[in-house]
Design a protein around this motif. Structure first.
Motif, mmCIF file in Angstrom:
data_model
loop_
_atom_site.group_PDB
_atom_site.id
_atom_site.type_symbol
_atom_site.label_atom_id
_atom_site.label_comp_id
_atom_site.label_asym_id
_atom_site.label_seq_id
_atom_site.Cartn_x
_atom_site.Cartn_y
_atom_site.Cartn_z
ATOM 1 N N UNK A 88 -5.489 -26.523 -6.375
ATOM 2 C CA UNK A 88 -5.052 -25.509 -5.104
ATOM 3 C C UNK A 88 -3.304 -26.191 -4.551
ATOM 4 N N UNK A 89 -2.973 -24.947 -3.832
ATOM 5 C CA UNK A 89 -2.140 -25.702 -3.224
ATOM 6 C C UNK A 89 -2.695 -25.981 -2.143
ATOM 7 N N UNK A 90 -1.707 -27.578 -2.046
ATOM 8 C CA UNK A 90 -2.536 -28.291 -0.952
ATOM 9 C C UNK A 90 -1.442 -29.391 0.401
ATOM 10 N N UNK A 91 -0.505 -28.843 0.427
ATOM 11 C CA UNK A 91 0.404 -28.744 1.472
ATOM 12 C C UNK A 91 0.035 -27.792 2.472
ATOM 13 N N UNK A 92 0.876 -28.034 3.989
ATOM 14 C CA UNK A 92 0.669 -28.075 4.957
ATOM 15 C C UNK A 92 1.701 -26.516 4.820
ATOM 16 N N UNK A 93 0.471 -25.756 5.096
ATOM 17 C CA UNK A 93 0.821 -23.954 5.296
ATOM 18 C C UNK A 93 2.025 -23.679 6.335
ATOM 19 N N UNK A 94 1.592 -24.431 7.300
ATOM 20 C CA UNK A 94 2.859 -23.890 9.019
ATOM 21 C C UNK A 94 3.619 -25.359 9.053
ATOM 22 N N UNK A 95 3.852 -25.413 8.319
ATOM 23 C CA UNK A 95 4.711 -26.234 8.578
ATOM 24 C C UNK A 95 5.726 -26.089 7.067
ATOM 25 N N UNK A 96 7.312 -25.931 7.013
ATOM 26 C CA UNK A 96 8.662 -25.519 6.618
ATOM 27 C C UNK A 96 8.424 -26.474 5.289
ATOM 28 N N UNK A 97 9.023 -26.268 4.496
ATOM 29 C CA UNK A 97 9.603 -26.355 3.556
ATOM 30 C C UNK A 97 9.986 -28.167 3.801
ATOM 31 N N UNK A 98 11.243 -27.853 4.337
ATOM 32 C CA UNK A 98 12.161 -29.382 4.680
ATOM 33 C C UNK A 98 10.979 -30.474 5.230
ATOM 34 N N UNK A 99 9.885 -29.821 6.279
ATOM 35 C CA UNK A 99 9.087 -30.902 6.689
ATOM 36 C C UNK A 99 8.206 -31.143 5.875
ATOM 37 N N UNK A 100 7.819 -30.698 4.655
ATOM 38 C CA UNK A 100 6.535 -31.412 4.463
ATOM 39 C C UNK A 100 6.988 -32.294 3.739
ATOM 40 N N UNK A 101 8.407 -31.718 3.220
ATOM 41 C CA UNK A 101 8.656 -32.640 1.643
ATOM 42 C C UNK A 101 9.661 -34.486 2.649
ATOM 43 N N UNK A 102 9.568 -34.091 3.735
ATOM 44 C CA UNK A 102 9.532 -34.870 4.978
ATOM 45 C C UNK A 102 9.014 -35.979 5.223
ATOM 46 N N UNK A 103 7.589 -34.912 5.473
ATOM 47 C CA UNK A 103 6.257 -35.504 5.885
ATOM 48 C C UNK A 103 5.975 -36.965 4.855
ATOM 49 N N UNK A 104 6.511 -36.206 3.606
ATOM 50 C CA UNK A 104 5.906 -36.774 1.832
ATOM 51 C C UNK A 104 6.467 -37.874 1.602
ATOM 52 N N UNK A 105 7.992 -37.465 1.908
ATOM 53 C CA UNK A 105 8.848 -39.180 1.878
ATOM 54 C C UNK A 105 7.973 -40.415 2.623
ATOM 55 N N UNK A 106 7.927 -40.237 4.065
ATOM 56 C CA UNK A 106 7.316 -41.248 4.750
ATOM 57 C C UNK A 106 5.704 -41.388 4.336
ATOM 58 N N UNK A 107 5.200 -40.322 4.067
ATOM 59 C CA UNK A 107 3.438 -41.253 3.040
ATOM 60 C C UNK A 107 3.846 -41.711 1.576
ATOM 61 N N UNK A 108 5.344 -41.167 1.233
ATOM 62 C CA UNK A 108 5.194 -42.550 -0.039
ATOM 63 C C UNK A 108 5.974 -43.941 0.152
ATOM 64 N N UNK A 109 6.467 -43.422 1.243
ATOM 65 C CA UNK A 109 6.899 -44.864 1.700
ATOM 66 C C UNK A 109 8.038 -45.121 0.984
ATOM 67 N N UNK A 110 8.804 -43.788 1.284
ATOM 68 C CA UNK A 110 10.304 -44.345 0.579
ATOM 69 C C UNK A 110 11.804 -44.896 1.378
ATOM 70 N N UNK A 111 12.193 -46.553 1.247
ATOM 71 C CA UNK A 111 13.289 -46.733 1.852
ATOM 72 C C UNK A 111 13.982 -45.123 2.548
#
Length: 316
Positions: A88-111
């Motif tokens: 099942x699609x588990x990303x945030x539907x009320x966020x844009x593509x870019x916002x989802x990726x930016x959010x996950x980059x912080x969750x993954x603790x990328x430098x």
């Protein structure tokens, strides 16, 4: 196989849910940089096995090592090296593509200095640049699939786990998706996936067929087809129902499937001349019947490994 070449090793992995045994003594050794697939009917234990193999579910008994870490004891340490894409699609539907990726980059603790570069790379790789300002809830199934894969690989995991990732998408999107999976493998990623689709299972480097929580067949798809413990004949007839009924009366017939006006039958290997035997059995149904021996396909392997085993357990 050298330990350094193994991405996942499981020994007698078992999981009970109350009186139900979802996975029963599963043992596997999965090489790095390959696609390893789980195939099985609903309730066969595919998802439960995958959840144990990535540390999301604690086994009742048995042991599992992933990328050199013992699970579940070292689950936290290995988590950052695993990407996970759910059915099942588990990303945030009320966020844009870019916002989802930016959010996950912080969750993954990328430098911080890597975040922009990784996101730009993901947008390019998964054809999302023109969609980056679109809300994910408004995307098509194929577009969502690309976004989910981009998100699961943003931190460049060593192991990517996909639980029925192509359910509900069109055939072209499925083909494109698999092209991307092989690109990831080419760069050293190990992929573990479950699928319902036989054509997808055939694309895997190695395949495990599960049934009622047990491993009933394992190997490269081509090897499984070559070593099938049955003979296969194809029958062209205008009296499909009559012929199918007649064949089902013979104990030496393991299964019969209908493909349009053709029947596909699995027969015991002990039959010396399966074509002649089938003709003799069904000649009273159709005088113009055509019977020929054919090579086994993956569906034959699946039927032999699941339906036949169920019948044997029922008979015993």
């Amino acid at each position: 196989m050298a330990e350094s070449e193994v991405a996942i090793r499981a020994d007698d992995l078992t999981r009970h849910f109350g009186p139900v045994t979802a996975v029963n003594e599963l043992s596997l050794s999965i090489e790095k940089a390959q696609i390893y697939g789980f195939l099985g009917p609903n309730g066969s234990g595919k998802s439960t096995a995958i959840r144990m193999l990535c540390g999301l579910l604690k086994p009742t008994s048995g042991s599992v090592t992933v990328l050199g870490f013992d699970l579940p004891r070292q689950a936290a340490a290995v988590r950052s090296r695993i990407g996970y894409m759910t059915q099942e699609f588990s990303l945030y539907e009320d966020m844009t593509v870019l916002e989802n990726l930016r959010f996950l980059s912080t969750i993954y603790a990328l430098p911080r200095q890597q975040r922009k570069e990784r996101i730009e790379q993901a947008l390019e790789t998964y054809d999302l640049k023109d969609l980056q300002q679109q809300f994910s809830g408004t995307m098509s199934g194929g577009q969502r699939q690309r976004l989910a894969l981009a998100a699961a690989t943003l931190h460049q995991p060593d192991l990517l786990i996909l639980d029925e990732p192509t359910s509900g998408v069109d055939p072209q999107s499925r083909r494109d998706f698999w092209d991307r999976l092989f690109d990831l493998v080419g760069h050293g990623t190990t992929i573990l996936l479950s699928t319902h689709y036989l054509d997808e299972a055939e694309r895997c480097h190695q395949l495990a067929i599960l049934n009622q929580g047990q491993l009933v067949a394992e190997g490269a798809p081509a090897e499984l087809m070559e070593t099938l413990d049955a003979q296969v004949v194809e029958i062209s007839t205008s009296e499909s129902l009559k012929v199918r009924h007649e064949l089902s009366c013979h104990d030496q017939v393991q299964s019969v499937a209908q493909l349009g006006t053709r029947l596909h039958a699995l027969l015991d290997k002990a039959i010396e001349d399966p074509v002649a035997e089938v003709r003799k059995w069904v000649e009273s149904c159709d005088k113009d019947i055509d019977v020929k021996a054919v090579s086994a396909n993956l569906e034959d392997v699946f039927v032999a490994a699941t339906e036949n085993r169920q019948q044997l357990e029922h008979d015993s």
